[in-house]
Design a protein around this motif. Structure first.
Motif, mmCIF file in Angstrom:
data_model
loop_
_atom_site.group_PDB
_atom_site.id
_atom_site.type_symbol
_atom_site.label_atom_id
_atom_site.label_comp_id
_atom_site.label_asym_id
_atom_site.label_seq_id
_atom_site.Cartn_x
_atom_site.Cartn_y
_atom_site.Cartn_z
ATOM 1 N N THR A 195 25.802 10.266 -93.417
ATOM 2 C CA THR A 195 26.743 11.248 -94.598
ATOM 3 C C THR A 195 27.920 12.153 -94.041
ATOM 4 O O THR A 195 28.340 12.637 -95.043
ATOM 5 N N ALA A 196 28.162 11.403 -92.772
ATOM 6 C CA ALA A 196 29.306 12.188 -92.488
ATOM 7 C C ALA A 196 30.778 12.195 -93.203
ATOM 8 O O ALA A 196 31.869 12.425 -93.450
ATOM 9 N N MET B 47 24.667 27.170 -82.945
ATOM 10 C CA MET B 47 25.676 26.109 -82.813
ATOM 11 C C MET B 47 26.221 26.488 -84.565
ATOM 12 O O MET B 47 27.092 25.957 -85.211
ATOM 13 N N GLY B 48 25.351 27.208 -85.707
ATOM 14 C CA GLY B 48 26.278 27.184 -87.022
ATOM 15 C C GLY B 48 27.869 28.425 -87.082
ATOM 16 O O GLY B 48 28.240 27.887 -87.657
ATOM 17 N N GLN B 49 27.609 28.935 -85.483
ATOM 18 C CA GLN B 49 29.316 29.505 -84.947
ATOM 19 C C GLN B 49 30.082 28.419 -85.010
ATOM 20 O O GLN B 49 31.129 28.111 -85.892
ATOM 21 N N VAL B 50 30.121 27.885 -84.348
ATOM 22 C CA VAL B 50 30.586 27.068 -83.640
ATOM 23 C C VAL B 50 31.034 25.683 -84.875
ATOM 24 O O VAL B 50 32.337 25.374 -84.797
ATOM 25 N N SER B 51 30.006 24.863 -85.521
ATOM 26 C CA SER B 51 30.175 24.068 -86.598
ATOM 27 C C SER B 51 31.206 25.095 -87.715
ATOM 28 O O SER B 51 32.189 24.274 -87.804
ATOM 29 N N THR B 52 30.929 26.258 -88.424
ATOM 30 C CA THR B 52 32.067 26.683 -88.821
ATOM 31 C C THR B 52 33.243 26.806 -88.486
ATOM 32 O O THR B 52 33.917 26.680 -89.201
ATOM 33 N N GLY B 53 33.272 26.758 -87.384
ATOM 34 C CA GLY B 53 34.469 26.722 -86.633
ATOM 35 C C GLY B 53 35.566 25.945 -86.755
ATOM 36 O O GLY B 53 36.051 25.437 -86.998
ATOM 37 N N ILE B 54 34.689 24.664 -86.622
ATOM 38 C CA ILE B 54 35.110 23.182 -86.284
ATOM 39 C C ILE B 54 35.112 23.266 -87.982
ATOM 40 O O ILE B 54 36.651 22.804 -88.635
ATOM 41 N N VAL B 55 35.122 23.109 -89.063
ATOM 42 C CA VAL B 55 35.204 23.025 -90.016
ATOM 43 C C VAL B 55 36.452 23.913 -91.086
ATOM 44 O O VAL B 55 36.902 23.251 -91.432
ATOM 45 N N TRP C 267 37.035 16.372 -92.403
ATOM 46 C CA TRP C 267 37.363 16.260 -91.269
ATOM 47 C C TRP C 267 36.602 17.112 -90.276
ATOM 48 O O TRP C 267 36.082 16.600 -89.446
ATOM 49 N N GLY C 268 36.713 18.322 -90.942
ATOM 50 C CA GLY C 268 36.011 19.125 -90.166
ATOM 51 C C GLY C 268 33.881 18.707 -89.958
ATOM 52 O O GLY C 268 33.272 18.765 -89.134
ATOM 53 N N TYR C 269 33.854 18.300 -91.016
ATOM 54 C CA TYR C 269 32.194 17.762 -91.233
ATOM 55 C C TYR C 269 31.764 17.051 -91.087
ATOM 56 O O TYR C 269 30.698 16.739 -90.016
ATOM 57 N N ALA C 270 32.408 16.340 -90.376
ATOM 58 C CA ALA C 270 33.048 14.795 -90.045
ATOM 59 C C ALA C 270 32.697 14.849 -88.597
ATOM 60 O O ALA C 270 31.961 14.059 -87.918
#
Length: 146
Positions: free
Chosen positions: A33-34, A91-99, A106-109
């Protein structure tokens, strides 16, 4: 359908290994999926990952409930749900920051790869903690005819 997989795996390998195997079997689909760029393959990977993870959840809950005393089952279940939901909340905030930082693909990956790594660590820890433990099955109550 996913709920039917779990009991079959438990019969073959036991409770603890079934949870670990199902969780580990879901990781390739999470990584698919990633990194896949075709929507229908990503959707298929997502469905298989969800099915495998959901197949292990009742087994894991059964192990947890059999490990605590009857008077503490409500608290144990509540703490389990709280920790799970806090993970989603923070972790929603962390993952959004990475994306946002690494742009959508690449952010989602990266987020999915980190998630796969955390699942690997969690599954390994679960195995190490529970490996010598099995659910004690209570004998069925026999019907008495008066």
């Amino acid at each position: 359908m996913a709920m039917c997989i779990g009991p079959q795996v438990v019969k073959k390998v036991g409770d603890v290994k079934a949870v670990v195997y199902l969780q580990l079997a879901s990781l390739p689909f999470l990584l698919l999926t990633a990194y896949i760029e075709h929507l229908w393959l990503a959707a298929l990977g997502f469905l298989f990952r969800q099915a495998l993870m959901n197949a292990g959840n009742p087994i894991q809950m059964s192990l947890m409930m059999s490990k605590v005393s009857d008077s503490m089952e409500g608290l144990a279940n509540s703490v389990n749900q709280m920790v799970f939901n806090l993970g989603w909340a923070f972790m929603g905030q962390v993952s959004t920051g990475i994306v946002v930082k690494y742009v959508s693909y690449w952010g989602y990956a990266y987020v999915f790869t980190i998630t796969a790594g955390l699942y690997l660590i969690g599954s390994t820890y679960f195995f190490l903690v529970f490996r010598g433990f099995t659910v004690k099955k209570e004998p069925a109550a026999s019907a008495k005819i008066s």
